[in-house]
Design a protein around this motif. Structure first.
Motif, short mmCIF file in Angstrom:
data_model
loop_
_atom_site.label_atom_id
_atom_site.label_comp_id
_atom_site.label_asym_id
_atom_site.label_seq_id
_atom_site.Cartn_x
_atom_site.Cartn_y
_atom_site.Cartn_z
N CYS A 31 -40.36 18.85 67.94
CA CYS A 31 -41.62 19.56 67.73
C CYS A 31 -42.05 19.49 66.26
N TYR A 32 -41.15 19.84 65.37
CA TYR A 32 -41.47 19.83 63.94
C TYR A 32 -41.91 18.44 63.49
N ASN A 33 -41.16 17.43 63.89
CA ASN A 33 -41.51 16.06 63.48
C ASN A 33 -42.85 15.62 64.07
N HIS A 34 -43.15 16.05 65.27
CA HIS A 34 -44.44 15.69 65.88
C HIS A 34 -45.61 16.25 65.07
N PHE A 35 -45.48 17.50 64.62
CA PHE A 35 -46.60 18.16 63.95
C PHE A 35 -46.64 17.96 62.44
N HIS A 36 -45.61 17.38 61.88
CA HIS A 36 -45.57 17.18 60.43
C HIS A 36 -46.79 16.36 59.99
N PRO A 37 -47.32 16.64 58.81
CA PRO A 37 -48.54 15.95 58.34
C PRO A 37 -48.46 14.42 58.37
N LYS A 38 -47.30 13.85 58.26
CA LYS A 38 -47.21 12.38 58.31
C LYS A 38 -47.65 11.85 59.68
N ASN A 39 -47.68 12.72 60.70
CA ASN A 39 -48.13 12.35 62.05
C ASN A 39 -49.49 12.94 62.38
N ARG A 40 -50.21 13.35 61.38
CA ARG A 40 -51.47 14.08 61.55
C ARG A 40 -52.44 13.41 62.53
N ILE A 41 -52.56 12.10 62.49
CA ILE A 41 -53.52 11.40 63.35
C ILE A 41 -53.15 11.56 64.82
N SER A 42 -51.86 11.49 65.13
CA SER A 42 -51.45 11.55 66.54
C SER A 42 -51.63 12.94 67.14
N ILE A 43 -51.65 13.97 66.33
CA ILE A 43 -51.78 15.32 66.85
C ILE A 43 -53.07 15.47 67.65
N LYS A 44 -54.17 15.05 67.08
CA LYS A 44 -55.47 15.18 67.74
C LYS A 44 -55.75 14.02 68.70
N ASN A 45 -55.30 12.83 68.35
CA ASN A 45 -55.57 11.67 69.19
C ASN A 45 -54.85 11.72 70.52
N ASP A 46 -53.72 12.35 70.55
CA ASP A 46 -52.97 12.50 71.79
C ASP A 46 -52.69 13.99 72.00
N ILE A 47 -53.76 14.72 72.28
CA ILE A 47 -53.67 16.17 72.38
C ILE A 47 -52.73 16.59 73.52
N GLU A 48 -52.68 15.79 74.57
CA GLU A 48 -51.78 16.11 75.68
C GLU A 48 -50.33 16.08 75.21
N LYS A 49 -49.95 15.07 74.44
CA LYS A 49 -48.59 14.98 73.92
C LYS A 49 -48.31 16.15 72.97
N SER A 50 -49.29 16.51 72.16
CA SER A 50 -49.12 17.63 71.24
C SER A 50 -48.89 18.93 72.01
N CYS A 51 -49.68 19.15 73.05
CA CYS A 51 -49.52 20.34 73.88
C CYS A 51 -48.13 20.35 74.54
N LEU A 52 -47.73 19.21 75.05
CA LEU A 52 -46.43 19.13 75.71
C LEU A 52 -45.27 19.29 74.73
N SER A 53 -45.40 18.75 73.53
CA SER A 53 -44.35 18.89 72.51
C SER A 53 -44.14 20.35 72.16
#
Length: 176
Positions: A31-53
């Motif tokens: 979870c932490y690694n998914h949301f870390h700023p280095k992954n900022r683009i993927s958070i919004k681009n794959d909102i389903e994965k972000s929600c699931l993480s």
């Protein structure tokens, strides 16, 4: 280093040493690694994965059991929170125990916004909101019963840790 510090470090070292990628507690790392700023683009681009993480992390840490309102929600409920997180200044991830005395106001604002966006008004929010903050930002401990009971004892009357407040954050900073 005093005896208490050595005991604390010994416990943390033993905990970290025995962790495996398949263990429940590894869900924090994912979870932490998914949301870390280095992954900022993927958070919004794959909102389903972000929600699931975030959802899986919360489930593995006990937030989907009992009478939790989350049992009646789909991942769609997470979207406004994910949108908010994706728009935060990356500096929020730099807040940790060492600088809580200077940055507590920022964390309190994030806490309030998490409660507003994600947690229904009449639902308990302290443990859930701080578990979200722990998993996403790594900045504060989860204010669950284990943390509260332990830190109440450590700070004997100075702070009850029953609210996410300047006082409790300054005590965490002092403990650090």
């Amino acid at each position: 280093m005093n005896r208490e510090q050595m005991d604390f470090e010994k416990q943390v070292t033993a905990f970290v040493k025995n962790r495996e990628a398949n263990d429940r507690y590894a869900s924090y790392d994912y979870c932490y690694n998914h949301f870390h700023p280095k992954n900022r683009i993927s958070i919004k681009n794959d909102i389903e994965k972000s929600c699931l993480s975030l959802g899986f992390y919360l489930a593995s840490w006990g937030m989907f059991r009992g009478s939790s309102f989350l049992l009646s929600k789909s991942i769609k409920h997470f979207e406004p929170l994910i949108e908010y997180i994706s728009e935060l200044n990356p500096e929020i991830w730099e807040i940790d125990a060492h600088n809580l005395n200077e940055k507590h106001e920022q964390l309190i604002e994030v806490y309030k916004k998490i409660c507003e966006l994600f947690i229904p008004v009449k639902c308990a929010h302290l443990t859930l909101a701080t578990k979200i903050m722990l998993g996403v930002f790594g900045s504060v401990p989860a204010y669950d019963r284990f943390f509260i009971n332990t830190f109440k004892e450590i700070f004997q009357g100075e702070c009850g840790f029953t609210s996410f407040s300047k006082k409790s954050l300054l005590c965490i900073n002092k403990f650090y």
